[in-house]
Design a protein around this motif. Structure first.
Motif, short mmCIF file in Angstrom:
data_model
loop_
_atom_site.label_atom_id
_atom_site.label_comp_id
_atom_site.label_asym_id
_atom_site.label_seq_id
_atom_site.Cartn_x
_atom_site.Cartn_y
_atom_site.Cartn_z
N ALA A 25 0.83 -1.21 0.00
CA ALA A 25 0.00 0.00 0.00
C ALA A 25 0.86 1.26 0.00
CB ALA A 25 -0.94 -0.02 1.20
N ARG A 26 1.89 1.27 0.82
CA ARG A 26 2.75 2.45 0.89
C ARG A 26 3.68 2.54 -0.32
NH1 ARG A 26 5.07 2.81 6.98
NH2 ARG A 26 5.77 0.68 6.49
N TYR A 27 4.14 1.41 -0.80
CA TYR A 27 5.04 1.37 -1.95
C TYR A 27 4.36 1.91 -3.21
CZ TYR A 27 8.72 -0.66 -4.97
OH TYR A 27 9.74 -0.86 -5.86
N LEU A 28 3.08 1.63 -3.36
CA LEU A 28 2.34 2.02 -4.55
C LEU A 28 1.41 3.21 -4.33
CD1 LEU A 28 1.43 -1.60 -5.72
CD2 LEU A 28 3.04 -0.05 -6.85
N GLU A 29 1.56 3.89 -3.21
CA GLU A 29 0.66 5.02 -2.96
C GLU A 29 0.88 6.11 -4.00
OE1 GLU A 29 1.51 6.38 0.96
OE2 GLU A 29 3.27 7.56 0.36
N PRO A 30 -0.18 6.88 -4.32
CA PRO A 30 -0.07 7.89 -5.38
C PRO A 30 1.12 8.81 -5.17
CG PRO A 30 -2.35 7.63 -4.71
CD PRO A 30 -1.53 6.81 -3.75
N GLY A 31 1.88 9.03 -6.23
CA GLY A 31 3.03 9.93 -6.19
C GLY A 31 4.36 9.24 -6.20
N THR A 32 4.42 7.99 -5.74
CA THR A 32 5.69 7.28 -5.81
C THR A 32 5.99 6.89 -7.26
OG1 THR A 32 4.73 5.07 -5.52
CG2 THR A 32 5.33 6.28 -3.51
N PHE A 33 7.24 6.63 -7.53
CA PHE A 33 7.62 6.17 -8.87
C PHE A 33 6.85 4.91 -9.23
CE2 PHE A 33 10.07 3.59 -11.78
CZ PHE A 33 10.50 4.49 -12.74
N ALA A 34 6.75 3.97 -8.29
CA ALA A 34 6.09 2.70 -8.56
C ALA A 34 4.62 2.87 -8.91
CB ALA A 34 6.24 1.76 -7.37
N SER A 35 4.00 3.95 -8.42
CA SER A 35 2.58 4.16 -8.71
C SER A 35 2.33 4.51 -10.17
CB SER A 35 2.03 5.28 -7.82
OG SER A 35 2.52 6.56 -8.22
N ARG A 36 3.39 4.80 -10.92
CA ARG A 36 3.25 5.13 -12.35
C ARG A 36 3.61 3.94 -13.25
NH1 ARG A 36 6.16 9.44 -10.33
NH2 ARG A 36 8.01 8.92 -11.56
N LEU A 37 3.90 2.80 -12.67
CA LEU A 37 4.19 1.61 -13.47
C LEU A 37 2.93 1.13 -14.19
CD1 LEU A 37 6.31 -0.35 -10.83
CD2 LEU A 37 7.18 0.64 -12.97
N PRO A 38 3.07 0.37 -15.27
CA PRO A 38 1.90 -0.22 -15.92
C PRO A 38 1.08 -1.02 -14.91
CG PRO A 38 3.83 -0.49 -17.31
CD PRO A 38 4.32 0.07 -16.01
N GLU A 39 -0.23 -1.06 -15.12
CA GLU A 39 -1.14 -1.66 -14.14
C GLU A 39 -0.83 -3.14 -13.90
OE1 GLU A 39 -3.60 -2.14 -11.21
OE2 GLU A 39 -3.14 -0.18 -12.10
N ASP A 40 -0.42 -3.86 -14.94
CA ASP A 40 -0.13 -5.27 -14.73
C ASP A 40 1.05 -5.48 -13.79
OD1 ASP A 40 1.51 -4.36 -17.08
OD2 ASP A 40 2.28 -6.41 -16.90
N ILE A 41 2.05 -4.59 -13.86
CA ILE A 41 3.19 -4.70 -12.96
C ILE A 41 2.79 -4.32 -11.54
CG2 ILE A 41 5.54 -3.91 -12.48
CD1 ILE A 41 5.91 -3.41 -15.44
N GLN A 42 1.98 -3.27 -11.40
CA GLN A 42 1.50 -2.90 -10.07
C GLN A 42 0.71 -4.04 -9.43
OE1 GLN A 42 -0.05 1.05 -9.22
NE2 GLN A 42 0.46 1.71 -11.30
N GLN A 43 -0.12 -4.69 -10.23
CA GLN A 43 -0.91 -5.79 -9.69
C GLN A 43 -0.02 -6.95 -9.26
OE1 GLN A 43 -4.13 -5.71 -8.87
NE2 GLN A 43 -3.67 -7.69 -7.92
N ALA A 44 1.02 -7.22 -10.05
CA ALA A 44 1.96 -8.28 -9.68
C ALA A 44 2.69 -7.94 -8.38
CB ALA A 44 2.96 -8.50 -10.82
#
Length: 651
Positions: free
Chosen positions: A443-462
């Motif tokens: 949740a914190r790694y992918l929270e809006p504004g982080t670099f990871a939050s801009r990854l393609p959705e399939d990578i975020q889901q993984a």
């Protein structure tokens, strides 16, 4: 872009072989390889690759070591590289770190720890000495140290300020270097609101001061807005001013507990920074707010400094574990336009090599020697790595694309995006095999504004489903002697070539001197394939043939796909107007860059980057064959240490 990105593949599946280098390496590159990297009876790049692959594969379970060693060796033969410390020390048994650089904290106490839990000044000095003794460079933020004149309660005296203690760190670095074989690299950052900022800005104007430091100001968004709006700016610190200071000026304590030592127009401070940078190339600028906002781990750490070259914003005891891919090895049919064809690029090969590089660098964390236990603990908690690239400038030339064109930037973006996606996918696969890094929280790694939050959705889901092995995965660093030795002098990192040819005078074993012609890889290849080097096509554009804005535009295009930062020098002509120079930094900030370094030759510095034939009495001829120094035929007459040492640090 999605349709151009290959589907995920397992990291242990051997990639299809690529063609071997089209030309044999030039003699000077071989000499550098043997002098800087070969150990024992090693006589070739392949010998080094075998040793490095074997040493790094030691992190694998016994049943996998042989196959993974073969995988790593194959990757190294086809464009993958480790940073200098990896290529030099991996698999040797030498008690040296494989990590190029670290960031270490410095607190506001002489010994022990300060009220914020930071190590005291002389504790930090000892830690830095041990790190440099083992081969690592060090970055620091000195802002915790109370300003000059602040009250020291325990001794009823006044503080001497951070700049005076930087003198001590500078001398220590020089002393440690004298006992070793390479120059120590250091970065000093001071925050833009520290009361001693003006002394810090101009310190390197003094002859011989801080020769073993690069220096940068940590600039916040609040400060930049204050400059834009011509607002006052307070220079503050938590330390209480001495009674004499309180009596002499308008010193007061704010509601947040910080003491206001002085207040000046923000534009006046900014002008002092810019004038110094314009004249002596320092201080640099790190946009510290952007570094923290974009950080995948912003919920659990605060970035205060960078490594010495600026490509890695790091927390306390963080490390640079870097490994670039030589992009020139992925060009298929280079310069095909000479024969009426079109060059192509092996995107699938780059994807596969990127994925293997993630495993390689993750292993480095487990086989390296750590100078300090705190560095070991930090690396284990977050497992930062930095896959990058080198040879971008030469790759664009080989593809027939101008570096300073929209087409050239589009191509670079495509490379950066593919490497981002493949690196993150590979790290998710490693998490399935080995587990996520210990501080991972989806949740914190992918929270809006982080670099990871801009990854393609399939990578975020993984990542949500399986975690990720490495908190950060990408970094574009200067590639130093690695590019010269193992990539036949391909252009450095993200840079265009500085010059297509130059001459190097080298001291030989018998004490004599020998002159070497050193050539850029793409230039040599073009000639060997039948090109006329007396009339180079317009896509052969070197660093000094393009505008400062062109350099900045390439950085701005690529940075959104790099989760840490980019080390690049923006070349500025000697007659570049100061107002335009200043606007470069504003544009860098507005474009989301995390830092900027410029170089403008002038009467103070001399034309350090020179390509004229060397003179026997003033040629750099030492054995520390740094590639940027190889491109520098001579130091300017007289003293100009600030820029000389800045150039020498790029390793």
């Amino acid at each position: 872009m999605a349709e151009d990105t290959p589907a995920p593949r397992t990291a242990t599946a051997p990639p299809a072989p690529l063609v071997e280098p089209l030309i044999a390496p030039q003699q000077f590159s071989l000499d550098v390889l043997l002098e800087k990297y070969a150990k024992g009876d090693e006589q070739s790049a392949d010998d080094v690759f075998q040793r490095v692959a074997r040493g790094v594969a030691e992190a694998e379970p016994p049943a996998l070591r042989e196959s993974v060693e073969a995988l790593f060796a194959d990757n190294l033969r086809h464009g993958a590289l480790g940073a200098g410390r990896i290529m030099s020390a991996a698999g040797t048994g030498i008690a040296a770190t494989l990590i190029n650089c670290f960031v270490q904290p410095v607190g506001d106490a002489i010994q022990g720890v300060d009220e914020q839990g930071l190590p005291g000044i002389y504790v930090a000095l000892l830690q830095a000495a041990e790190t440099m003794r083992r081969g690592g460079g060090v970055g620091y933020n000195f802002s915790a140290i109370r300003p000059k004149g602040a009250r020291v309660r325990t001794t009823s005296s006044a503080a001497s300020g951070p700049c005076s203690y930087m003198d001590v760190f500078d001398a220590s670095c020089r002393t440690v270097e004298s006992a070793g074989s390479r120059r120590g690299a250091q970065m000093a950052v001071l925050d833009c609101d520290h009361p001693d900022l003006l002394e810090f800005i101009e310190a390197k104007h003094s002859k011989g001061r801080w020769n073993n430091f690069n220096v940068s100001v940590g600039v916040t968004d609040a400060f930049m807005h204050a400059v834009e709006e011509d607002q006052p700016w307070q220079l503050v610190h938590r330390a209480e001013p001495a009674p004499a200071q309180r009596a002499a000026g308008d010193v007061r304590q704010r509601e947040d507990g910080l003491w206001v030592y002085s207040e000046r127009p923000a534009r006046e401070i900014w002008d002092r920074i810019m004038r110094s940078t314009y004249d002596v190339a320092e201080p640099g600028i790190v946009f510290i707010s952007r570094m923290n906002e974009d950080n995948n781990l912003r919920a659990v750490e605060t970035i205060r400094a960078t490594n010495p070259c600026g490509e890695q914003p790091l927390p306390a005891y963080g490390c640079c574990n870097l490994g670039p891919l030589n992009l020139t090895r992925f060009v298929i049919d280079p310069f095909a336009q000479m024969k009426g064809r079109t060059p192509s690029f092996d995107w699938d090969g780059l994807a596969k090599r990127t994925r293997t590089q993630v495993r390689f660098l993750d292993n480095v964390l487990d086989v390296t020697l750590w100078p300090l236990p705190q560095q070991y603990d930090e690396s284990r908690a977050k497992r930062r790595i930095g896959v990058g690239f080198t040879g971008l400038g030469d790759t664009l030339v080989m593809m027939g694309l101008r570096y300073n064109s929209q087409e050239g930037r589009f191509f670079a973006v495509r490379i950066a995006q593919l490497m981002r996606d493949e690196a993150y996918r590979a790290s998710v696969e490693l998490a399935r095999e080995r587990g996520a890094f210990p501080l991972f929280d989806a949740a914190r790694y992918l929270e809006p504004g982080t670099f990871a939050s801009r990854l393609p959705e399939d990578i975020q889901q993984a990542i949500r489903s399986d975690g990720i092995r490495n908190s950060h995965l990408l970094s574009i660093a200067p590639t130093g002697t690695v590019s010269l030795a193992f990539a036949d002098n391909a252009s450095n990192g993200i840079e265009p070539a500085f010059s297509w040819t130059y001459t190097r005078m080298k001291v030989m074993a018998d004490g004599g001197r020998e002159s070497f012609d050193v050539e850029d890889y793409a230039y040599r290849l073009y000639r060997e394939l039948g090109g006329d080097t007396t009339r180079l096509p317009d896509y052969f554009v070197s660093a000094l043939e393009m505008s400062a804005r062109d350099h900045l535009d390439m950085m701005a295009a690529v940075q959104p796909y790099v989760d840490t930062s980019i080390s690049k020098t923006v070349n500025v002509p000697a007659d570049y107007p100061f107002e335009a120079f200043e606007s470069l930094y504003f544009d860098a900030w507005k474009n989301g860059l995390k830092g900027l370094a410029t170089y403008r030759p002038n009467e103070t510095l001399g034309a350090v980057l020179s390509v004229s034939p060397p003179q026997a009495d003033d040629t750099l001829a030492d054995a520390d064959l740094d590639p940027l120094r190889i491109a520098i035929d001579h130091r300017p007459k007289g003293e100009s240490r600030a820029i000389i040492e800045k150039v020498e640090y790029l390793t």
